[in-house]
Design an enzyme around this catalytic site. Structure first.
Site, PDB file in Angstrom:
ATOM      1  N   THR A  49       0.840  -1.368   0.286  1.00  0.00           N
ATOM      2  CA  THR A  49      -0.149  -0.155   0.308  1.00  0.00           C
ATOM      3  C   THR A  49       0.880   1.142  -0.217  1.00  0.00           C
ATOM      4  O   THR A  49       2.256   1.252   0.091  1.00  0.00           O
ATOM      5  CB  THR A  49      -0.812   0.131   1.349  1.00  0.00           C
ATOM      6  OG1 THR A  49       0.136   0.190   2.246  1.00  0.00           O
ATOM      7  CG2 THR A  49      -1.266  -1.078   1.532  1.00  0.00           C
ATOM      8  N   CYS A  50       0.257   2.597   0.790  1.00  0.00           N
ATOM      9  CA  CYS A  50       1.463   3.730  -0.475  1.00  0.00           C
ATOM     10  C   CYS A  50       2.107   3.735   0.737  1.00  0.00           C
ATOM     11  O   CYS A  50       2.763   4.337   1.092  1.00  0.00           O
ATOM     12  CB  CYS A  50       0.184   5.376  -0.576  1.00  0.00           C
ATOM     13  SG  CYS A  50      -1.394   4.676   0.857  1.00  0.00           S
ATOM     14  N   ARG A  52       3.398   0.515   2.877  1.00  0.00           N
ATOM     15  CA  ARG A  52       3.837  -0.058   3.421  1.00  0.00           C
ATOM     16  C   ARG A  52       3.923  -0.871   2.844  1.00  0.00           C
ATOM     17  O   ARG A  52       2.943  -0.983   1.248  1.00  0.00           O
ATOM     18  CB  ARG A  52       3.334  -1.040   4.579  1.00  0.00           C
ATOM     19  CG  ARG A  52       1.591  -1.704   4.072  1.00  0.00           C
ATOM     20  CD  ARG A  52       0.435  -2.018   5.353  1.00  0.00           C
ATOM     21  NE  ARG A  52       0.578  -0.869   5.963  1.00  0.00           N
ATOM     22  CZ  ARG A  52       0.569  -1.252   7.440  1.00  0.00           C
ATOM     23  NH1 ARG A  52       1.701  -1.908   8.100  1.00  0.00           N
ATOM     24  NH2 ARG A  52       0.648   0.237   8.491  1.00  0.00           N
ATOM     25  N   GLU A 112      -8.430   3.408  10.408  1.00  0.00           N
ATOM     26  CA  GLU A 112      -9.366   2.939   9.021  1.00  0.00           C
ATOM     27  C   GLU A 112      -9.628   1.624   7.764  1.00  0.00           C
ATOM     28  O   GLU A 112      -8.655   0.934   8.706  1.00  0.00           O
ATOM     29  CB  GLU A 112      -7.906   3.864   7.608  1.00  0.00           C
ATOM     30  CG  GLU A 112      -6.507   3.917   7.118  1.00  0.00           C
ATOM     31  CD  GLU A 112      -6.717   2.638   6.671  1.00  0.00           C
ATOM     32  OE1 GLU A 112      -7.006   2.637   5.885  1.00  0.00           O
ATOM     33  OE2 GLU A 112      -5.444   2.001   6.293  1.00  0.00           O
ATOM     34  N   GLN A 114      -9.654   1.146   5.242  1.00  0.00           N
ATOM     35  CA  GLN A 114      -8.716   0.586   3.502  1.00  0.00           C
ATOM     36  C   GLN A 114      -7.904  -0.354   4.185  1.00  0.00           C
ATOM     37  O   GLN A 114      -7.989  -1.039   2.168  1.00  0.00           O
ATOM     38  CB  GLN A 114      -8.142   2.267   2.952  1.00  0.00           C
ATOM     39  CG  GLN A 114      -8.923   3.145   2.216  1.00  0.00           C
ATOM     40  CD  GLN A 114      -8.343   4.108   1.587  1.00  0.00           C
ATOM     41  OE1 GLN A 114      -8.118   4.899   2.851  1.00  0.00           O
ATOM     42  NE2 GLN A 114      -8.482   4.928   0.299  1.00  0.00           N
ATOM     43  N   GLN A 118      -7.206  -3.787   0.763  1.00  0.00           N
ATOM     44  CA  GLN A 118      -6.052  -3.952   0.736  1.00  0.00           C
ATOM     45  C   GLN A 118      -5.522  -4.744   0.419  1.00  0.00           C
ATOM     46  O   GLN A 118      -4.948  -6.477  -0.154  1.00  0.00           O
ATOM     47  CB  GLN A 118      -5.412  -2.886   0.949  1.00  0.00           C
ATOM     48  CG  GLN A 118      -5.591  -1.549  -0.055  1.00  0.00           C
ATOM     49  CD  GLN A 118      -4.614  -0.308   1.281  1.00  0.00           C
ATOM     50  OE1 GLN A 118      -4.795  -0.297   2.148  1.00  0.00           O
ATOM     51  NE2 GLN A 118      -4.693   0.695   0.700  1.00  0.00           N
ATOM     52  N   GLY A 187      -7.019  13.206  -9.650  1.00  0.00           N
ATOM     53  CA  GLY A 187      -6.959  12.050  -9.740  1.00  0.00           C
ATOM     54  C   GLY A 187      -8.423  11.580  -9.200  1.00  0.00           C
ATOM     55  O   GLY A 187      -9.251  12.578  -8.747  1.00  0.00           O
ATOM     56  N   THR A 188      -8.628  10.875  -9.475  1.00  0.00           N
ATOM     57  CA  THR A 188     -10.485  10.209  -9.311  1.00  0.00           C
ATOM     58  C   THR A 188     -10.694   9.027  -8.599  1.00  0.00           C
ATOM     59  O   THR A 188     -11.603   8.424  -8.977  1.00  0.00           O
ATOM     60  CB  THR A 188     -11.243  10.411 -10.266  1.00  0.00           C
ATOM     61  OG1 THR A 188     -10.384   9.315 -11.830  1.00  0.00           O
ATOM     62  CG2 THR A 188     -11.177  11.135 -11.306  1.00  0.00           C
ATOM     63  N   VAL A 191      -8.523   7.441  -2.852  1.00  0.00           N
ATOM     64  CA  VAL A 191      -7.825   8.911  -2.059  1.00  0.00           C
ATOM     65  C   VAL A 191      -8.347   9.537  -2.402  1.00  0.00           C
ATOM     66  O   VAL A 191      -9.215  11.178  -1.796  1.00  0.00           O
ATOM     67  CB  VAL A 191      -5.995   8.801  -1.979  1.00  0.00           C
ATOM     68  CG1 VAL A 191      -5.856   9.799  -1.335  1.00  0.00           C
ATOM     69  CG2 VAL A 191      -5.910   7.557  -1.323  1.00  0.00           C
TER      70      VAL A 191
END
Ligand SMILES: NC(=O)c1ccc[n+]([C@@H]2O[C@H](COP(=O)([O-])OP(=O)(O)OC[C@H]3O[C@@H](n4cnc5c(N)ncnc54)[C@H](OP(=O)(O)O)[C@@H]3O)[C@@H](O)[C@H]2O)c1
Length: 419
Positions: A49-50, A52, A112, A114, A118, A187-188, A191
């Protein structure tokens, strides 16, 4: 445990974003092959992930040096780069960490949601690539269920703030009268959705751009904001005072050149919040007069404050994880004995069935009720003889006695046919 569960990780806890991104594994499929061939891992799952990059593996040996070697080879890093950044854990400690992940306790934004999605995606793609097998599939399925239960019972994520709302908060803290300023969201994806939600909640107006105008339009229909063409933005950053960037572009979208050019036409400052990892904003823009750049590292600092305010919940969740981890460990250890137990039950049942049919034939029995009674009798006899030794084998496995399981395998002439 006969089979060891290993975790090797580089995360935001030890490594700032610009270091973390060096450890990113680009070709996961190839990495699976390499870890299995070169690091003595029989199964593995990569979570990326962003915040880790984590590897969970199953191995008879616990050679973390081999994991570092392979990881270094994949990324082109020196092995020494791992010394300060990697954390390795084995067995109970690795299971504990996985439960911290699924319950949201190790996330940058505490609790969180997310990360759970993931992790589900990671195990699904490991399954598809046949990198994971019976042990890690079971472990992840259980850890996801336990993590979900912990979240629901502890309320760890309730009222928590997302990466998106933290970024907006940072912008508010750094820009006077943000309401009067021009805001752009690049970005869409997931996040960006969080950022847009937060901007909407606070009634900010903002533009949204992505590579295709269609994507931006659809995004804005549900999330608010006004769609704008990407090409228009690239040539006109000077129109904006606050820019949120959350894309997975593999290069800098916001370059030093573009911002230098934009700032020539601007009388007031500009704040850029790069939520991407790898970064998509060239860090050199921070040296341009009037530009303030913030990235995920600064958000991490804010999260620290958030965590401090919620320490009570953390303690509760840690206590639950401590209880759950031993149950999880026992069921993972039991897994080692399961193929043997299943095999023995099946062989004995086949024998019982064969002998039953033989006896019924000899008796010439036709009465259904009598046949049923004899059949139930054979089952009851088999069950009463075999269940105690089988439970003892399971127990021995749970207690970390692979020697007993092995001996039982020999006694029952068990041939391993699975990994
Ligand atoms: N998910 C998290 O928990 C989390 C938390 C903090 C930070 N981050 C980081 O935030 C970033 C975005 O994550 P995400 O979860 O939102 O990803 P995502 O849902 O996959 O969305 C990716 C976005 O990036 C855009 N994009 C991809 N390649 C591009 C390119 N070459 N040029 C321009 N736009 C491009 C995509 O646009 P198209 O529609 O045009 O493809 C899409 O809008 C990532 O760097 C991630 O590491 C994620």
């Amino acid at each position: 445990m006969n089979q060891n569960i290993i975790n090797a990780r580089v995360t935001f806890r030890n490594s700032p974003i610009h270091i973390l991104e060096q450890f990113i594994i680009k070709d996961i499929k190839n990495a699976y092959e390499q870890f299995r061939n070169n690091s003595e891992l029989e199964e593995c799952v990569i979570i990326q992930t962003c915040n880790r990059i984590e590897l969970f593996g199953r191995s008879k040996t616990c050679d973390t040096d081999k994991i570092k070697e392979t990881w270094a080879e994949i990324t082109g890093l020196e092995e020494a780069a791992f010394d300060e950044n990697i954390v390795c854990a084995e067995n109970q400690e690795a299971l504990y960490h996985l439960l911290k992940l699924t319950s949201g306790l190790d996330s940058m934004v505490l609790g969180e949601e997310q990360i759970l999605g993931q992790i589900k995606n990671s195990i699904t793609s490991a399954r598809e690539a046949k990198a994971s097998g019976r042990h890690l599939n079971t472990l992840f399925d259980k850890a996801i269920r336990i993590g979900t239960r912990i979240r629901n019972s502890s309320g760890i994520g309730a009222g928590g703030i997302s990466v998106g709302s933290m970024a907006v908060k940072l912008a508010e803290e750094n820009i006077d009268e943000l309401k009067t300023k021009k805001i752009l969201l690049i970005g869409t994806g997931e996040v960006s959705t969080l950022v847009a939600k937060s901007l909407q909640r606070r009634r900010y107006t903002f533009d949204v751009t992505s590579r295709t105008i269609g994507r931006s339009e659809t995004f804005c229909e549900t999330m608010g904001g006004s769609p704008i063409r990407f090409e228009e933005v690239l040539g006109g950053f000077d129109n904006y005072d606050a820019i949120f960037v959350a894309t997975t572009a593999p290069y800098f979208l916001v370059t030093n050149e573009r911002i230098t050019e934009a700032m020539k036409n601007k009388s007031q400052g500009m704040m850029i919040l790069d939520l991407s990892n790898p970064r998509t904003v060239d860090e050199h823009v921070a040296t341009i007069r009037g530009v303030k750049l913030m990235n995920l590292d600064q958000i991490a600092e804010m999260v620290e404050k958030n965590v401090n305010a919620r320490l009570n919940k953390v303690k509760t969740v840690e206590n639950i994880i401590n209880e759950e981890v031993s149950v999880l460990e026992a069921s993972m250890k039991r897994l080692d004995a399961e193929p043997l137990v299943k095999d023995v039950f099946k062989n004995i049942d086949d024998l019982r069935e064969k002998q039953l049919q033989k006896a019924l034939q000899m008796l010439g029995e036709q009465d259904e009720k009598t046949i049923k009674i004899i059949e139930e009798l054979t089952k009851a006899v088999v069950e009463s003889i075999i269940s105690t030794p089988m439970n003892n084998i399971r127990k021995a496995s749970e207690q970390g006695r692979p020697d007993v399981v092995e001996l039982a395998g020999k006694l029952f002439d068990y041939k391993k046919h699975e990994k």
